[in-house]
Design a protein around this motif. Structure first.
Motif, short mmCIF file in Angstrom:
data_model
loop_
_atom_site.label_atom_id
_atom_site.label_comp_id
_atom_site.label_asym_id
_atom_site.label_seq_id
_atom_site.Cartn_x
_atom_site.Cartn_y
_atom_site.Cartn_z
N ASN A 1 47.14 4.70 -6.75
CA ASN A 1 47.70 3.49 -6.30
C ASN A 1 46.51 2.42 -5.46
O ASN A 1 46.37 1.62 -5.45
N ALA A 2 46.29 3.49 -4.35
CA ALA A 2 45.75 3.48 -3.58
C ALA A 2 44.79 2.46 -4.29
O ALA A 2 43.73 1.76 -3.32
N LYS A 3 43.37 3.26 -4.75
CA LYS A 3 42.12 3.54 -5.93
C LYS A 3 42.38 1.43 -6.49
O LYS A 3 41.64 0.80 -6.66
N TRP A 4 44.09 1.51 -6.91
CA TRP A 4 44.07 -0.19 -7.54
C TRP A 4 43.65 -0.70 -6.04
O TRP A 4 42.79 -1.79 -6.51
N ILE A 5 44.04 -1.00 -5.31
CA ILE A 5 44.50 -2.58 -4.74
C ILE A 5 42.82 -1.67 -4.35
O ILE A 5 41.81 -3.55 -3.84
N TRP A 6 42.17 -0.92 -3.72
CA TRP A 6 41.02 -0.91 -3.80
C TRP A 6 39.84 -1.50 -4.07
O TRP A 6 38.63 -2.34 -4.33
N ASP A 7 39.69 -0.80 -5.97
CA ASP A 7 39.23 -1.30 -6.63
C ASP A 7 39.39 -2.97 -6.83
O ASP A 7 38.60 -3.51 -7.68
N ASN A 8 40.49 -2.89 -6.70
CA ASN A 8 41.49 -4.69 -6.94
C ASN A 8 41.00 -6.31 -7.10
O ASN A 8 40.69 -7.49 -6.99
N ILE A 9 41.81 -5.81 -5.65
CA ILE A 9 41.79 -6.98 -4.58
C ILE A 9 41.07 -6.85 -3.49
O ILE A 9 40.94 -6.85 -2.70
N PRO A 10 40.06 -8.59 -3.49
CA PRO A 10 39.71 -8.87 -2.93
C PRO A 10 39.85 -9.38 -1.49
O PRO A 10 41.16 -9.17 -1.18
N GLU A 11 38.61 -8.89 -0.48
CA GLU A 11 38.94 -9.81 0.64
C GLU A 11 39.48 -11.72 0.61
O GLU A 11 39.40 -12.06 0.18
N GLY A 12 40.36 -11.46 1.63
CA GLY A 12 41.19 -12.81 1.58
C GLY A 12 42.04 -12.96 0.47
O GLY A 12 42.85 -13.57 1.03
N THR A 13 42.58 -11.72 0.31
CA THR A 13 43.85 -12.03 -0.43
C THR A 13 45.48 -11.90 0.28
O THR A 13 45.04 -11.31 1.63
N LYS A 14 45.85 -12.35 0.61
CA LYS A 14 47.19 -12.62 1.42
C LYS A 14 48.39 -11.09 1.34
O LYS A 14 48.10 -11.02 0.21
N VAL A 15 48.68 -10.64 2.33
CA VAL A 15 50.04 -9.88 2.49
C VAL A 15 50.95 -10.34 3.64
O VAL A 15 50.99 -10.49 4.10
N TYR A 16 52.17 -10.04 2.39
CA TYR A 16 53.26 -10.49 2.85
C TYR A 16 54.24 -9.41 3.43
O TYR A 16 54.10 -9.29 2.21
N ILE A 17 54.45 -9.07 4.79
CA ILE A 17 55.46 -7.41 4.78
C ILE A 17 56.43 -7.89 5.57
O ILE A 17 56.85 -8.72 6.15
N SER A 18 57.87 -7.34 4.55
CA SER A 18 58.95 -8.24 5.75
C SER A 18 59.63 -6.52 4.79
O SER A 18 59.92 -5.90 4.44
#
Length: 156
Positions: A139-156
């Motif tokens: 799953n970490a690899k999926w994010i690493w492979d697919n999520i580009p720089e600039g994507t918003k991350v919301y944490i709550s």
């Protein structure tokens, strides 16, 4: 028959979670500079990955994760994906694979491995990290492979 009912209830619960979080995100005016948006739901220990655009997000992945412990919590707020790397920690005797930065030294990355490749700490669904968000390696690899720089991350 009881086992079948438990299985059905479990699936209904997951369906309700997916439906509820999708409604929550789409009613919250969340936007991203890319076609992806990530919500880390600390209460349920989930990394939820959406694709789409503001008010029209579709959940594509929901991964079990580990978040920061009380003394070193995962920060709440809205952040942006930054740098990425293959692994870190070798100088300290371990490896965390496929890191993706979302704020300063806070990262999405794999569970912790020993240098020989065996699992050092594979626990998920808990608050025990130093603030990073730990995931299964795939799953970490999926994010690493697919999520580009600039994507918003919301944490709550």
């Amino acid at each position: 028959m009881r086992i079948i009912n438990k299985i059905i209830s479990a699936f209904r619960g997951e369906d309700n979670y997916i439906e509820n979080i999708t409604k929550y995100i789409n009613s919250g005016d969340f936007s991203s500079n890319t076609k992806y948006f990530i919500w880390v739901d600390k209460k349920n220990f989930k990394v939820n990955i959406f694709t789409g655009s503001k008010n029209n997000w579709t959940l594509i992945h929901s991964y079990l994760c580990t978040i920061g412990k009380k003394s070193t919590p995962t920060p709440n707020g809205t952040f942006t994906v930054g740098i990425k790397g293959l692994y870190f920690g070798v100088e300290k005797g371990y490896k965390c694979w496929y890191y993706t930065q979302f704020k300063g030294n806070y990262l999405f990355h794999s569970i912790i491995y020993n240098l020989d490749g065996s699992v050092r700490d594979g626990r998920l669904g808990m608050a025990l990290s130093d603030g990073c968000v730990r995931l299964e390696k795939v799953n970490a690899k999926w994010i690493w492979d697919n999520i580009p720089e600039g994507t918003k991350v919301y944490i709550s």
